[in-house]
Every structure is written in structure tokens, then in C-alpha cells.
Design an enzyme around this catalytic site. Structure first.
Site, PDB file in Angstrom:
ATOM      1  N   TYR A   1       0.739  -1.023  -0.009  1.00 36.80           N
ATOM      2  CA  TYR A   1       0.004   0.157  -0.053  1.00 36.80           C
ATOM      3  C   TYR A   1       0.901   1.379   0.092  1.00 36.80           C
ATOM      4  O   TYR A   1       1.496   1.395   0.895  1.00 36.80           O
ATOM      5  CB  TYR A   1      -1.036  -0.112   1.283  1.00 36.80           C
ATOM      6  CG  TYR A   1      -1.886  -1.199   1.023  1.00 36.80           C
ATOM      7  CD1 TYR A   1      -2.298  -1.654   0.000  1.00 36.80           C
ATOM      8  CD2 TYR A   1      -2.935  -1.351   2.337  1.00 36.80           C
ATOM      9  CE1 TYR A   1      -3.379  -2.700  -0.015  1.00 36.80           C
ATOM     10  CE2 TYR A   1      -3.757  -2.228   2.261  1.00 36.80           C
ATOM     11  CZ  TYR A   1      -4.051  -3.035   1.081  1.00 36.80           C
ATOM     12  OH  TYR A   1      -5.050  -3.990   1.073  1.00 36.80           O
TER      13      TYR A   1
ATOM     14  N   PRO B   1     -16.089  -2.787   0.422  1.00 36.11           N
ATOM     15  CA  PRO B   1     -17.362  -3.035   0.828  1.00 36.11           C
ATOM     16  C   PRO B   1     -18.151  -2.036  -0.066  1.00 36.11           C
ATOM     17  O   PRO B   1     -19.515  -2.534  -0.148  1.00 36.11           O
ATOM     18  CB  PRO B   1     -17.469  -2.906   2.069  1.00 36.11           C
ATOM     19  CG  PRO B   1     -16.425  -2.163   2.485  1.00 36.11           C
ATOM     20  CD  PRO B   1     -15.181  -2.514   1.708  1.00 36.11           C
ATOM     21  N   LEU B   2     -17.653  -0.833  -0.431  1.00 34.16           N
ATOM     22  CA  LEU B   2     -18.778  -0.061  -1.077  1.00 34.16           C
ATOM     23  C   LEU B   2     -18.591   0.067  -2.581  1.00 34.16           C
ATOM     24  O   LEU B   2     -19.169   0.715  -3.382  1.00 34.16           O
ATOM     25  CB  LEU B   2     -18.513   1.314  -0.711  1.00 34.16           C
ATOM     26  CG  LEU B   2     -18.763   1.516   0.958  1.00 34.16           C
ATOM     27  CD1 LEU B   2     -18.310   3.042   1.491  1.00 34.16           C
ATOM     28  CD2 LEU B   2     -19.898   1.030   1.451  1.00 34.16           C
TER      29      LEU B   2
ATOM     30  N   GLY C   1     -19.652  -0.723  -6.270  1.00 33.04           N
ATOM     31  CA  GLY C   1     -20.918  -0.788  -6.707  1.00 33.04           C
ATOM     32  C   GLY C   1     -21.844   0.189  -6.211  1.00 33.04           C
ATOM     33  O   GLY C   1     -23.127   0.486  -6.662  1.00 33.04           O
TER      34      GLY C   1
ATOM     35  N   GLY D   1     -13.678  -4.434 -12.180  1.00 32.64           N
ATOM     36  CA  GLY D   1     -14.154  -5.205 -13.183  1.00 32.64           C
ATOM     37  C   GLY D   1     -15.609  -4.990 -13.219  1.00 32.64           C
ATOM     38  O   GLY D   1     -16.608  -6.182 -13.700  1.00 32.64           O
TER      39      GLY D   1
ATOM     40  N   PHE E   1     -21.722  -4.231 -14.435  1.00 33.48           N
ATOM     41  CA  PHE E   1     -23.371  -3.979 -14.224  1.00 33.48           C
ATOM     42  C   PHE E   1     -23.549  -2.866 -15.706  1.00 33.48           C
ATOM     43  O   PHE E   1     -22.915  -2.213 -15.723  1.00 33.48           O
ATOM     44  CB  PHE E   1     -23.410  -3.045 -13.161  1.00 33.48           C
ATOM     45  CG  PHE E   1     -23.629  -3.856 -11.960  1.00 33.48           C
ATOM     46  CD1 PHE E   1     -23.919  -5.152 -11.817  1.00 33.48           C
ATOM     47  CD2 PHE E   1     -23.353  -3.166 -10.633  1.00 33.48           C
ATOM     48  CE1 PHE E   1     -24.034  -5.723 -10.536  1.00 33.48           C
ATOM     49  CE2 PHE E   1     -23.717  -4.132  -9.341  1.00 33.48           C
ATOM     50  CZ  PHE E   1     -23.918  -5.248  -9.520  1.00 33.48           C
ATOM     51  N   THR E   2     -24.981  -3.187 -15.989  1.00 34.53           N
ATOM     52  CA  THR E   2     -25.467  -2.552 -17.060  1.00 34.53           C
ATOM     53  C   THR E   2     -25.871  -1.089 -16.348  1.00 34.53           C
ATOM     54  O   THR E   2     -26.293  -1.307 -15.197  1.00 34.53           O
ATOM     55  CB  THR E   2     -26.485  -2.976 -18.163  1.00 34.53           C
ATOM     56  OG1 THR E   2     -27.617  -3.355 -17.061  1.00 34.53           O
ATOM     57  CG2 THR E   2     -26.114  -4.337 -18.672  1.00 34.53           C
TER      58      THR E   2
HETATM   59  N1  LIG Z   1      -7.138  -7.948   0.321  1.00 32.84           N
HETATM   60  C1  LIG Z   1      -7.029  -7.139  -0.819  1.00 32.84           C
HETATM   61  O1  LIG Z   1      -6.916  -7.873  -1.900  1.00 32.84           O
HETATM   62  C2  LIG Z   1      -7.562  -5.781  -0.661  1.00 32.84           C
HETATM   63  C3  LIG Z   1      -7.965  -5.161  -1.916  1.00 32.84           C
HETATM   64  C4  LIG Z   1      -8.488  -4.002  -1.693  1.00 32.84           C
HETATM   65  C5  LIG Z   1      -8.430  -3.457  -0.531  1.00 32.84           C
HETATM   66  N2  LIG Z   1      -8.305  -3.815   0.659  1.00 32.84           N
HETATM   67  C6  LIG Z   1      -8.399  -3.220   1.978  1.00 32.84           C
HETATM   68  O2  LIG Z   1      -9.715  -3.008   2.016  1.00 32.84           O
HETATM   69  C7  LIG Z   1      -9.707  -1.561   2.536  1.00 32.84           C
HETATM   70  C8  LIG Z   1     -11.042  -1.209   2.097  1.00 32.84           C
HETATM   71  O3  LIG Z   1     -11.119  -0.943   0.623  1.00 32.84           O
HETATM   72  P1  LIG Z   1     -11.669   0.216  -0.117  1.00 32.84           P
HETATM   73  O4  LIG Z   1     -10.845   1.580   0.557  1.00 32.84           O
HETATM   74  O5  LIG Z   1     -11.909   0.113  -1.528  1.00 32.84           O
HETATM   75  O6  LIG Z   1     -13.216   0.579   0.687  1.00 32.84           O
HETATM   76  P2  LIG Z   1     -14.433   1.101   0.410  1.00 32.84           P
HETATM   77  O7  LIG Z   1     -14.788   1.689   1.647  1.00 32.84           O
HETATM   78  O8  LIG Z   1     -15.368   0.333  -0.386  1.00 32.84           O
HETATM   79  O9  LIG Z   1     -14.105   2.532  -0.507  1.00 32.84           O
HETATM   80  C9  LIG Z   1     -13.537   3.614   0.111  1.00 32.84           C
HETATM   81  C10 LIG Z   1     -13.634   4.564  -1.251  1.00 32.84           C
HETATM   82  O10 LIG Z   1     -14.853   5.059  -1.533  1.00 32.84           O
HETATM   83  C11 LIG Z   1     -15.003   6.461  -1.125  1.00 32.84           C
HETATM   84  N3  LIG Z   1     -16.357   6.887  -0.400  1.00 32.84           N
HETATM   85  C12 LIG Z   1     -16.729   6.172   0.647  1.00 32.84           C
HETATM   86  N4  LIG Z   1     -17.816   6.559   1.150  1.00 32.84           N
HETATM   87  C13 LIG Z   1     -18.295   7.505   0.172  1.00 32.84           C
HETATM   88  C14 LIG Z   1     -19.263   7.971   0.058  1.00 32.84           C
HETATM   89  N5  LIG Z   1     -20.317   8.072   0.928  1.00 32.84           N
HETATM   90  N6  LIG Z   1     -19.560   9.030  -1.188  1.00 32.84           N
HETATM   91  C15 LIG Z   1     -18.535   8.837  -1.807  1.00 32.84           C
HETATM   92  N7  LIG Z   1     -17.520   8.212  -1.775  1.00 32.84           N
HETATM   93  C16 LIG Z   1     -17.282   7.459  -0.843  1.00 32.84           C
HETATM   94  C17 LIG Z   1     -13.543   6.875  -0.310  1.00 32.84           C
HETATM   95  O11 LIG Z   1     -13.325   8.126  -0.777  1.00 32.84           O
HETATM   96  P3  LIG Z   1     -13.301   9.095   0.464  1.00 32.84           P
HETATM   97  O12 LIG Z   1     -11.894   8.909   1.023  1.00 32.84           O
HETATM   98  O13 LIG Z   1     -13.332  10.536  -0.302  1.00 32.84           O
HETATM   99  O14 LIG Z   1     -14.435   9.253   1.657  1.00 32.84           O
HETATM  100  C18 LIG Z   1     -12.625   6.030  -1.091  1.00 32.84           C
HETATM  101  O15 LIG Z   1     -12.101   6.394  -2.139  1.00 32.84           O
HETATM  102  C19 LIG Z   1      -8.614  -0.865   2.122  1.00 32.84           C
HETATM  103  O16 LIG Z   1      -8.088   0.209   2.833  1.00 32.84           O
HETATM  104  C20 LIG Z   1      -7.568  -2.098   2.094  1.00 32.84           C
HETATM  105  O17 LIG Z   1      -7.220  -2.170   3.669  1.00 32.84           O
HETATM  106  C21 LIG Z   1      -7.627  -5.259   0.505  1.00 32.84           C
END
Ligand SMILES: NC(=O)c1ccc[n+]([C@@H]2O[C@H](COP(=O)([O-])OP(=O)(O)OC[C@H]3O[C@@H](n4cnc5c(N)ncnc54)[C@H](OP(=O)(O)O)[C@@H]3O)[C@@H](O)[C@H]2O)c1
Length: 305
Positions: free
Chosen positions: A56, A213-214, A216, A223, A226-227
Site C-alpha cells: 500500500y 465493501p462499497l 458498486g 471489473g 453492471f449495465t
Molecule cells: N485484500 C485485498 O486484496 C484488498 C484489496 C483492496 C482493499 N483492501 C483493503 O480494504 C480496505 C477498504 O477498501 P476500499 O478503500 O476500496 O473501501 P471502500 O470503503 O469500499 O471504499 C473507499 C472509497 O470510497 C469512497 N467513499 C466512501 N464513502 C463514500 C461516499 N459516501 N461517497 C463517495 N465516496 C465515498 C472513499 O472516498 P473518501 O476517502 O473521499 O471518502 C474511498 O475512495 C482497504 O483500505 C484495504 O485495507 C484489501
């Protein structure tokens, strides 16, 4: 913040994990300050589990986290630090080297030393193997885990993005239980519901953690297939439920994950302090079975048979 034991371990983790993948942003001073504020907010809001990986920010996320650990002296003892290794990027160390996975003893041992050096800590609570190395030798990995545990560098072990068969293979040789499988789960990617991953987690008492988790909901998932018609259908259902539960769409998504009996730990990745605090609302929602299925139906475009 609710707490939950992780797998067959003595670790009590906050039900929401804070993900540190985005904390350095573009590595500008402004982004780094925002990232540090996010870590502090998460800690003050009751997050006791922080997720890292050696890759990271090219290692910079772990280094930034170490700065906060230094500034809050009692923080290290109060939290669980997870980090991951096993991915080597393209062009490393020679320009013509391909992107690859490496679970060799040497790579894992060297990676853990790098993680500890960057985090400026003597141990990590959980080491996860980031993505399954197709060439991994289970006996070699098991031996390496024992070496790391004996040395006190890593307390517990788990995997990430493993299929049930891959986890079974590794567990067969490990003397210690694998306590977690960190996988992508969101409204777009429900593979783990269908391929036995979440069933295996319940059967063997392994804690699933949900990354992105967010996907979609607030951004297109990896990848994305979704249409626009599907996206609209999902959006309408999210909005209906958000109104019903008096919350936001993305909080409904977290509630959907938390409702699953495998006790999924969603990993929260926002660096926005108010969103970090707001994510805790998901834990208060009494989310119904019917709404869980309504969202699945909106996603699939058809009712369950
Ligand atoms: N094991 C693996 O292969 C793997 C792969 C990927 C990630 N991870 C882990 O999973 C963690 C979470 O992944 P993620 O960061 O992709 O999680 P996420 O919580 O799905 O997405 C966070 C992103 O969504 C934006 N966001 C969140 N709420 C929002 C809202 N209400 N409106 C608009 N944008 C919003 C955030 O922007 P803002 O910061 O501006 O709020 C940020 O860019 C990572 O930090 C990492 O530790 C693991």
C-alpha cells in the site's frame, strides 16, 4: 463500537476494520495530514483493528501509520495490526520482471522484516497472504509461519482472496489455525456467497473480512459488469431502504454485509473523518431478512427461485 473475536484466536477486534490502503493519497503533505487525521478519527471512534499491506502506497502507508503510533503512545497496545505480503509488482527488481506472487520462505521472511521496520513495531498481530501464489508449497509456508511465530514477529496468520480449496491445502500443513480470509464482498461481487468461502468460514470458525465493501455503491466495483439498467435498479432499492432506515445508501450496504451469519468484518476505506464516524451507524441498524433479499433481487434482476 461492537467487538468480535477473530476466528480461533484471542483477538477482540472492532466489528468494523479500518483499511489503510488510501491513507497517503497522492503522498502530498495535504493528503498525508488527511490520512493521519483519518487514522486518529478511526481510533477515537473505537476502531481497534487496522488493515495494511506491504504494497500500500509502496510501503508509505505503513510508514505514515508509524508516525501516528509514535504520536499516540498507548495506541499500539490497544489495537490489532494486520498486514499482508506475497505480491511483487511488475519491474521489481529488474525492469523486465513480471508482476507475480511469491510465498517462498525468503520472500515472506524478508517482507515481514520490511513491514516491522516501516511500522516501527516489534510484532504484527495478523499476517495475511495477500493473493494465492499458484506456485506455493504449503509445507514451506507452514514452516515459515512457525519461524515467524517463534521469533515473536507475527502472532496470528490468515489469508486473503483464497478459495476454500486453497485454504484447506494450506491449513492441512499449518500447526496454527488460519484465523481470517480477507475477500472482496460488495453488491457487485458476491462470489464468496456462492463458491463456499463464507460457508467454510462458518464451518471452520474463520473470520471473513470484506474489502472494497462499497464497490458498486459509491464507485464502480473492480471489473464492473453492471449495465446502467442494473445500476439504476440497485440505486432505487438502496434509496428505498436508506429512507426506511433513515440513513445513507452506503450505510445500508454495510448493514447488508453485517447481516450475514458468517460475521463479516467490513473494512472501511474512506479517509473522510465524518464518513469514518458515520460508518458506525451501520452497527445500529436492525436490518431485516426481507430487505437483504430485496437488495439481492435488485442486484440480480430476478427473484430467488
Ligand atoms: N485484500 C485485498 O486484496 C484488498 C484489496 C483492496 C482493499 N483492501 C483493503 O480494504 C480496505 C477498504 O477498501 P476500499 O478503500 O476500496 O473501501 P471502500 O470503503 O469500499 O471504499 C473507499 C472509497 O470510497 C469512497 N467513499 C466512501 N464513502 C463514500 C461516499 N459516501 N461517497 C463517495 N465516496 C465515498 C472513499 O472516498 P473518501 O476517502 O473521499 O471518502 C474511498 O475512495 C482497504 O483500505 C484495504 O485495507 C484489501
Amino acid at each position: 463500537m461492537k467487538l468480535q473475536t477473530i476466528g480461533k484466536s484471542d483477538l477482540q477486534s472492532s466489528r468494523l476494520v479500518y483499511g489503510c490502503m488510501r491513507i497517503v493519497g497522492d503522498n502530498s503533505n495535504e493528503s498525508r495530514q488527511k490520512g493521519k487525521a483519518a487514522i486518529r478519527t478511526a481510533f477515537e471512534s473505537g476502531f481497534t483493528h487496522f488493515d495494511h499491506a506491504d504494497i500500500y502506497g509502496g510501503g508509505k502507508c505503513e510508514e505514515l501509520f508509524a508516525e501516528v503510533l509514535h504520536e499516540i503512545p498507548d495506541m499500539r497496545e490497544k489495537i490489532i495490526i494486520t498486514s499482508k505480503c506475497g505480491i511483487i509488482g511488475k519491474g521489481n527488481p529488474e525492469p523486465d520482471f513480471p508482476a507475480r506472487y511469491d510465498f517462498s520462505e525468503k520472500h515472506i521472511l524478508d517482507s515481514v522484516d520490511g513491514i516491522l521496520r516501516r511500522l516501527k513495531t516489534d510484532y504484527i498481530d495478523i499476517l495475511l497472504l495477500h493473493r494465492p501464489d499458484y506456485l506455493f508449497q504449503a509445507e514451506e509456508v507452514a514452516r515459515t509461519f512457525e519461524t515467524l511465530q517463534r521469533a515473536g514477529k507475527v502472532r496470528h496468520f490468515g489469508v486473503s482472496n483464497f478459495r476454500p480449496s486453497q485454504l484447506n491445502l494450506l491449513q492441512k500443513y499449518c500447526s496454527m489455525p488460519l484465523i481470517s480470509n480477507q475477500v472482496e464482498i460488495n453488491i457487485h461481487n458476491i462470489t464468496t456467497l456462492l463458491d463456499g468461502t463464507l460457508d467454510q468460514c462458518q464451518e471452520k470458525n474463520i473470520s471473513p473480512q470484506a474489502w472494497c465493501p462499497l464497490g458498486g455503491v459509491v464507485y464502480p466495483a473492480w471489473g464492473n459488469t453492471f449495465t446502467s439498467e442494473t445500476e439504476k435498479r440497485i440505486q432505487i432499492e438502496f434509496e428505498r431502504q436508506a429512507e426506511k432506515y433513515n440513513t445513507a445508501n452506503w450505510i445500508v450496504m454495510l448493514a447488508w454485509l453485517l447481516r450475514h451469519p458468517a460475521q463479516i468484518f467490513p473494512i472501511i476505506g474512506t479517509t473522510n473523518s465524518s464518513r469514518i464516524r458515520a460508518s458506525l451507524h451501520a452497527l445500529e441498524i436492525d436490518y431485516s431478512r426481507e430487505d437483504w433479499y430485496r437488495l439481492l433481487e435488485a442486484r440480480n434482476g430476478y427473484a430467488v427461485p
